[in-house]
Design an enzyme around this catalytic site. Structure first.
Site, PDB file in Angstrom:
ATOM      1  N   LYS A 107      36.299  33.589  32.659  1.00 46.38           N
ATOM      2  CA  LYS A 107      37.441  32.720  32.900  1.00 46.38           C
ATOM      3  C   LYS A 107      37.076  31.480  33.710  1.00 46.38           C
ATOM      4  CE  LYS A 107      41.124  36.077  32.214  1.00 46.38           C
ATOM      5  NZ  LYS A 107      40.423  37.371  32.095  1.00 46.38           N
TER       6      LYS A 107
HETATM    7  C1  LIG Z   1      40.696  38.236  31.076  1.00 47.82           C
HETATM    8  C2  LIG Z   1      39.582  39.149  30.757  1.00 47.82           C
HETATM    9  C3  LIG Z   1      39.440  39.707  29.480  1.00 47.82           C
HETATM   10  C4  LIG Z   1      40.470  39.485  28.402  1.00 47.82           C
HETATM   11  O1  LIG Z   1      40.474  38.165  27.933  1.00 47.82           O
HETATM   12  P1  LIG Z   1      41.726  37.629  27.109  1.00 47.82           P
HETATM   13  O2  LIG Z   1      41.437  36.207  26.833  1.00 47.82           O
HETATM   14  O3  LIG Z   1      42.937  37.837  27.965  1.00 47.82           O
HETATM   15  O4  LIG Z   1      41.795  38.468  25.870  1.00 47.82           O
HETATM   16  C5  LIG Z   1      38.335  40.475  29.223  1.00 47.82           C
HETATM   17  N1  LIG Z   1      37.403  40.724  30.177  1.00 47.82           N
HETATM   18  C6  LIG Z   1      37.507  40.223  31.413  1.00 47.82           C
HETATM   19  C7  LIG Z   1      36.471  40.548  32.419  1.00 47.82           C
HETATM   20  C8  LIG Z   1      38.592  39.406  31.741  1.00 47.82           C
HETATM   21  O5  LIG Z   1      38.689  38.917  32.973  1.00 47.82           O
END
Ligand SMILES: *Cc1c(COP(=O)(O)O)cnc(C)c1O
Length: 431
Positions: A107
């Site tokens: 993210k």
């Molecule tokens: C947010 C997150 C996900 C999921 O991603 P999305 O875009 O919401 O499907 C998977 N793994 C981790 C470590 C995350 O922080």
């Protein structure tokens, strides 16, 4: 480039307006009027093109004239100023390591891009912006890190009490300053509902210039395409890869599918879910039934009503190719996830975090049915973020990376609130 609302009741807007408002006034998600169409020379030359040039080419179509070229180039460079290596785990599975950024999770890419775009827009309008975000774990840390200390921007983060890991909670609550953490007595869906309500609250909007930083925001969603291209740049096998994405709110995989629509060679996508199987169920039955989120060891994926899935449906609404030809979605149990962490560590000395392990399980089982196909898992977080889960499984301690050692002992600052909208409204009115 114009963006329309997926509820079709609001006027089209440009990238700037879509970034600032997050969601359309009718409550819909924004979607680009046209998908980027990258020429085949660009795709064939990925290996000989710099990362910055690749990412700039991928995003500029979506930004249009809202940000000057040179500013956008700088934003792109800052967004990806950490390594994103593709590491081979065994003869058929490669891991795209998205955890080398400041908060050790994928993210960081979207949050860094968005914070810099929003910073640019705030500077050019001289208005203080309040970023409101619900997190199931990693979003908040990435957003807090991306925005901390940015002048003219306040950040308010809602997270579900007791449902994020210790490292995640430290990352959410130790910035202080312009970053306010709200600990909600409820689950992630509650947090998300509260945030959605705030964006429709006219009284609040009269007072605050509110914007979202969730993966529904186009400025977070779109740059997630970057690392799919960077993965293909490092791909040495003859046939295009299967790409398996651990999925919760489905923003990440949706960005990958947008990249595919733009010309990126991918043979198949797998959306790997934990026990929250709304999408696997939809793919099987054709019925989309939002459910209550259940808690799992891959907590960033504990989402019962994934916001971004509707964008995938929009991308494939013309049925060419049919969604089922390009996407498989499966649900993986916690038990299987733990078994995979143990087995992959013992057999290949590769340590997965619970989210990457869900993806590994899904890709490995797809591979046993399609042995000629090799693939990539997106390893979305560093295992240290889930040490309470991972350490007992492997029976030893994970070395703490330098980048988070310093935050582990910092004092936390957060405000506990109930899971009713009024509690959030009150906090926001006091800002
Ligand atoms: C947010 C997150 C996900 C999921 O991603 P999305 O875009 O919401 O499907 C998977 N793994 C981790 C470590 C995350 O922080």
């Amino acid at each position: 480039m114009k963006y329309y609302s997926l509820k079709h009741q609001s006027p089209d807007v440009d990238f700037r307006e879509a970034t600032i408002s997050g969601q359309a006034p009718d409550g819909g998600l924004y979607f680009p009027r046209s998908v980027n169409s990258l020429n085949t020379d660009f795709i064939h030359n990925l290996k000989h093109t710099s990362d910055e040039a690749i990412c700039y080419e991928v995003i500029r179509h979506y930004v249009g004239t809202c940000i000057p070229d040179q500013v956008l180039k700088d934003i792109v460079a800052e967004t990806i100023d950490f390594p994103i290596p593709l590491t081979q785990v065994n003869d058929h599975i490669f891991s795209l390591e998205l955890f080398h950024g400041p908060t050790l999770a994928f993210k960081d890419v979207g949050a860094r891009f968005m914070s810099r775009c929003l910073g640019y827009f705030a500077r050019s309008t001289n208005r203080e912006v309040t970023v409101l975000v619900a997190t199931s774990g990693d979003t908040g840390g990435a957003v807090a890190s991306g925005f901390a200390g940015v002048p003219g921007v306040n950040v308010v983060i809602l997270y579900p009490s007791g449902k994020v890991s210790k490292v995640q909670e430290q990352q959410l609550t130790t910035f202080g300053g312009n970053v306010k953490a709200l600990e909600v007595k409820g689950n992630f869906d509650d947090c998300q509902q509260m945030v959605k309500k705030a964006f429709l609250d006219e009284a609040l909007k009269a007072k605050l210039f509110l914007t979202s930083a969730n993966s529904i925001n186009v400025a977070r969603w779109l740059p997630q395409q970057f690392y799919y291209f960077l993965a293909l740049k490092q791909w040495r096998e003859a046939a295009p890869p299967v790409i398996c994405v651990p999925s919760g709110n489905f923003g990440n995989i949706c960005a990958g599918m947008l990249a595919f629509r733009s010309g990126l060679p991918v043979s198949h996508f797998i959306a790997a879910c934990n026990a929250n199987d709304t999408v696997p169920h939809f793919m099987q039955t054709g019925k989309y039934e939002a459910r209550k989120a259940v808690a799992t060891i891959s907590n960033a994926m504990d989402v019962g009503d994934p916001s971004n899935f509707i964008r995938i449906l929009e991308l494939f609404h013309d049925a060419k190719p049919d969604l089922h030809e390009i996407l498989t979605s499966v649900s993986v149990t916690d038990e299987k996830t733990k078994e995979v962490i143990r087995q992959v560590y013992q057999q290949y000395q590769y340590l997965l975090d619970p989210h990457g392990a869900v993806a590994y399980a899904a890709l490995d089982s797809y591979h046993s049915e399609n042995p000629e196909r090799k693939g990539i898992i997106l390893e979305t977080a560093h295992p240290i973020k889930f040490l309470d889960v991972v350490e007992p499984i492997i029976g030893s301690n994970i070395p703490v990376p330098e980048s988070i050692r310093h935050i582990m002992d910092k004092p936390r600052h957060s405000t506990v609130i109930s899971n009713h909208y009024e509690a959030l409204q009150q906090e926001l009115l006091q800002l």
